[in-house]
Design a protein around this motif. Structure first.
Motif, mmCIF file in Angstrom:
data_model
loop_
_atom_site.group_PDB
_atom_site.id
_atom_site.type_symbol
_atom_site.label_atom_id
_atom_site.label_comp_id
_atom_site.label_asym_id
_atom_site.label_seq_id
_atom_site.Cartn_x
_atom_site.Cartn_y
_atom_site.Cartn_z
ATOM 1 N N ARG A 118 -35.429 10.059 -21.358
ATOM 2 C CA ARG A 118 -35.016 11.370 -20.995
ATOM 3 C C ARG A 118 -35.201 12.646 -21.988
ATOM 4 N NH1 ARG A 118 -31.783 11.390 -16.143
ATOM 5 N NH2 ARG A 118 -31.157 9.301 -15.680
ATOM 6 N N LYS A 165 -35.468 10.432 -12.394
ATOM 7 C CA LYS A 165 -35.177 11.009 -13.847
ATOM 8 C C LYS A 165 -35.689 12.032 -13.993
ATOM 9 C CE LYS A 165 -34.115 6.558 -16.073
ATOM 10 N NZ LYS A 165 -34.462 5.605 -17.054
ATOM 11 N N MET A 166 -34.943 13.262 -14.583
ATOM 12 C CA MET A 166 -35.341 14.390 -14.859
ATOM 13 C C MET A 166 -36.192 15.192 -14.256
ATOM 14 S SD MET A 166 -33.834 14.776 -18.066
ATOM 15 C CE MET A 166 -34.913 15.992 -19.046
#
Length: 69
Positions: free
Chosen positions: A23, A12-13
Motif C-alpha cells: 500500500r 487495494k488502493m
C-alpha cells in the motif's frame, strides 16, 4: 513479469501501482525521489521498503511512460 516488485490490485488502493502489496504507491516513492530525497531518506520514511523497491519503482515509471507520477 518485468517488474515483480510492483503490484496492481483493483481491490487495494483503487488499482494504483504499489510496491509489493505494501500500500505504498509507486508514485509516492518516485515523487519523493524527484523532490530530491536520497534513497536512505526514503527508506527511513518507509521502513518496509528495500533499496530494490525504489530502483524498481523508478524503472517501472520509466518503462511504463507514466511520468505524471
Amino acid at each position: 513479469m518485468k517488474h515483480p516488485r510492483i503490484t496492481v490490485n483493483p481491490q487495494k488502493m483503487g488499482g494504483v501501482p504499489c510496491i509489493r502489496n505494501l500500500r505504498i504507491p509507486v508514485a509516492t516513492v518516485v515523487g519523493m525521489f524527484a523532490e530530491g530525497m536520497k534513497e536512505q531518506e526514503i527508506l527511513a520514511a518507509f521502513p518496509n521498503l528495500e533499496i530494490r523497491d525504489i530502483q524498481e519503482a523508478l524503472d517501472y515509471v520509466k518503462d511504463s511512460g507514466e511520468l505524471n507520477c
